[in-house]
Motif scaffolding. Structure first.
Motif, PDB file in Angstrom:
ATOM      1  N   LEU A 142       0.591  -1.135   0.011  1.00 31.29           N
ATOM      2  CA  LEU A 142       0.056  -0.018   0.058  1.00 31.29           C
ATOM      3  C   LEU A 142       0.856   1.392   0.139  1.00 31.29           C
ATOM      4  N   VAL A 143       1.947   1.255   0.759  1.00 28.48           N
ATOM      5  CA  VAL A 143       2.682   2.510   0.711  1.00 28.48           C
ATOM      6  C   VAL A 143       3.269   2.732  -0.337  1.00 28.48           C
ATOM      7  N   ARG A 144       3.918   1.717  -1.123  1.00 29.99           N
ATOM      8  CA  ARG A 144       4.365   2.170  -2.525  1.00 29.99           C
ATOM      9  C   ARG A 144       3.461   2.405  -3.489  1.00 29.99           C
ATOM     10  N   ALA A 145       2.202   1.904  -3.243  1.00 29.23           N
ATOM     11  CA  ALA A 145       1.061   2.341  -4.304  1.00 29.23           C
ATOM     12  C   ALA A 145       0.731   3.844  -4.280  1.00 29.23           C
ATOM     13  N   GLN A 146       0.741   4.287  -2.877  1.00 29.21           N
ATOM     14  CA  GLN A 146       0.308   5.349  -2.616  1.00 29.21           C
ATOM     15  C   GLN A 146       1.449   6.367  -3.186  1.00 29.21           C
ATOM     16  N   GLU A 147       2.664   6.132  -3.057  1.00 29.49           N
ATOM     17  CA  GLU A 147       3.716   6.910  -3.609  1.00 29.49           C
ATOM     18  C   GLU A 147       3.493   7.081  -5.109  1.00 29.49           C
ATOM     19  N   TYR A 148       3.078   6.205  -5.841  1.00 31.70           N
ATOM     20  CA  TYR A 148       2.731   6.174  -7.279  1.00 31.70           C
ATOM     21  C   TYR A 148       1.618   7.156  -7.469  1.00 31.70           C
ATOM     22  N   GLY A 149       0.479   6.866  -6.699  1.00 31.73           N
ATOM     23  CA  GLY A 149      -0.597   7.733  -6.858  1.00 31.73           C
ATOM     24  C   GLY A 149      -0.233   9.250  -6.592  1.00 31.73           C
ATOM     25  N   ALA A 150       0.805   9.744  -5.613  1.00 25.75           N
ATOM     26  CA  ALA A 150       1.096  10.964  -5.425  1.00 25.75           C
ATOM     27  C   ALA A 150       1.936  11.467  -6.412  1.00 25.75           C
ATOM     28  N   ARG A 151       2.426  10.590  -7.451  1.00 22.11           N
ATOM     29  CA  ARG A 151       2.959  11.231  -8.595  1.00 22.11           C
ATOM     30  C   ARG A 151       2.388  11.191  -9.827  1.00 22.11           C
ATOM     31  N   GLY A 152       0.969  10.962  -9.511  1.00 22.03           N
ATOM     32  CA  GLY A 152      -0.124  11.227 -10.814  1.00 22.03           C
ATOM     33  C   GLY A 152      -0.367   9.713 -11.460  1.00 22.03           C
ATOM     34  N   VAL A 153       0.172   8.429 -10.949  1.00 20.61           N
ATOM     35  CA  VAL A 153      -0.292   7.278 -11.576  1.00 20.61           C
ATOM     36  C   VAL A 153      -1.708   6.953 -10.911  1.00 20.61           C
ATOM     37  N   SER A 154      -2.386   6.492 -11.925  1.00 25.03           N
ATOM     38  CA  SER A 154      -3.746   5.975 -11.536  1.00 25.03           C
ATOM     39  C   SER A 154      -3.722   4.644 -10.726  1.00 25.03           C
ATOM     40  N   VAL A 155      -4.128   4.788  -9.595  1.00 29.16           N
ATOM     41  CA  VAL A 155      -3.986   3.366  -8.779  1.00 29.16           C
ATOM     42  C   VAL A 155      -5.608   2.992  -8.526  1.00 29.16           C
ATOM     43  N   VAL A 156      -5.629   1.735  -8.759  1.00 29.96           N
ATOM     44  CA  VAL A 156      -7.189   1.290  -8.890  1.00 29.96           C
ATOM     45  C   VAL A 156      -7.222  -0.257  -8.060  1.00 29.96           C
ATOM     46  N   PRO A 157      -7.323   0.112  -6.613  1.00 27.33           N
ATOM     47  CA  PRO A 157      -7.012  -0.866  -5.872  1.00 27.33           C
ATOM     48  C   PRO A 157      -8.459  -1.836  -5.659  1.00 27.33           C
ATOM     49  N   PHE A 158      -8.361  -3.163  -5.425  1.00 28.05           N
ATOM     50  CA  PHE A 158      -9.292  -4.134  -5.018  1.00 28.05           C
ATOM     51  C   PHE A 158      -9.101  -4.893  -3.817  1.00 28.05           C
ATOM     52  N   SER A 159      -9.979  -5.559  -3.411  1.00 31.76           N
ATOM     53  CA  SER A 159      -9.762  -6.266  -2.095  1.00 31.76           C
ATOM     54  C   SER A 159      -9.369  -7.629  -2.708  1.00 31.76           C
ATOM     55  N   PRO A 160      -8.418  -8.340  -1.882  1.00 28.46           N
ATOM     56  CA  PRO A 160      -7.994  -9.500  -1.785  1.00 28.46           C
ATOM     57  C   PRO A 160      -9.179 -10.908  -2.317  1.00 28.46           C
ATOM     58  N   GLU A 161     -10.055 -10.482  -1.669  1.00 27.44           N
ATOM     59  CA  GLU A 161     -11.344 -11.525  -1.911  1.00 27.44           C
ATOM     60  C   GLU A 161     -12.071 -10.953  -2.993  1.00 27.44           C
ATOM     61  N   LYS A 162     -11.596 -11.550  -4.228  1.00 27.96           N
ATOM     62  CA  LYS A 162     -12.428 -11.231  -5.574  1.00 27.96           C
ATOM     63  C   LYS A 162     -12.365 -12.528  -6.498  1.00 27.96           C
TER      64      LYS A 162
END
Length: 212
Positions: free
Chosen positions: A50-70
């Motif tokens: 999650l931390v690295r994903a948030q870092e990418y999001g702060a850089r303008g990358v579109s982060v589309v998270p999903f639950s592990p139960e999918k």
């Protein structure tokens, strides 16, 4: 589209000029090694964190998270994202190998899904390219003389299989699911092509001087 399986250094060249680069969860790690920033990251983020994903999001990358139960794999979700963005030529990188054979097999079978017919879905790993041929369609083979071609029926028999320019010609014949008759053919001349009337074939092309 980059997933979290094995990649080859030559795979990076396929990203040049790509209008949309989507990382399926841990596929982001391969892109990091190549110094490439994706346009989007899709998945449950367990491999990336999650931390690295948030870092990418702060850089303008579109982060589309999903639950592990999918119900869908991260790769399926990433493909859906690309289709929603109206992508019509979807190249998959990093879908083979990795630590999970079940994931590798599921990823490979996705190529043959009827839902992706006509979407230009194909996968690469180094000198290998894999795509699906559906009944009623014909595809031109990209390989040069001496390159390897394997035809594998999936989901049942592939009927009316016809080839052009291959060492072991097929003329309206049937390749049965689970049988190896279509294994290790070779391009002898160009143009080379494969067609079938019914069923689905995985077409695996290997550049490297072919198969003796």
């Amino acid at each position: 589209m980059v997933a979290h399986g094995d990649v080859d250094p030559m795979d990076r060249a396929h990203l040049q000029g790509a209008q949309l680069i989507v990382a399926a969860n841990g596929g982001t790690l391969a892109l990091e090694r190549w110094g490439v920033t994706p346009h989007a990251i899709v998945g449950d983020l367990d491999s990336l964190g999650l931390v690295r994903a948030q870092e990418y999001g702060a850089r303008g990358v579109s982060v589309v998270p999903f639950s592990p139960e999918k119900d869908e794999s991260d790769l399926e979700l990433a493909i859906a994202y690309a289709l929603e963005a109206r992508a019509d030529d979807i190249l998959l990188i990093g879908i083979f190998g990795g630590e999970r054979f079940d994931h590798e097999l599921a990823n490979t079978l996705l190529l043959a899904a009827d839902a992706y017919r006509g979407r230009g879905l194909h996968a690469v790993l180094g000198n290998m390219t894999v795509r699906a041929l559906h009944g009623g369609d014909r595809i031109e083979l990209a390989g040069a003389a001496g390159d390897g071609v394997t035809l594998l029926a999936v989901g049942g028999a592939a009927e009316g299989v016809r080839t052009q320019g291959l060492r072991y010609a097929l003329a309206g014949e049937t390749l049965h699911f689970g049988a190896a008759r279509g294994l290790s053919n070779v391009v002898m001349s160009r143009p080379a092509a494969v067609a079938c009337d019914r069923g689905v074939l995985l077409v695996i092309e290997t550049r490297s001087g072919g198969i003796p």
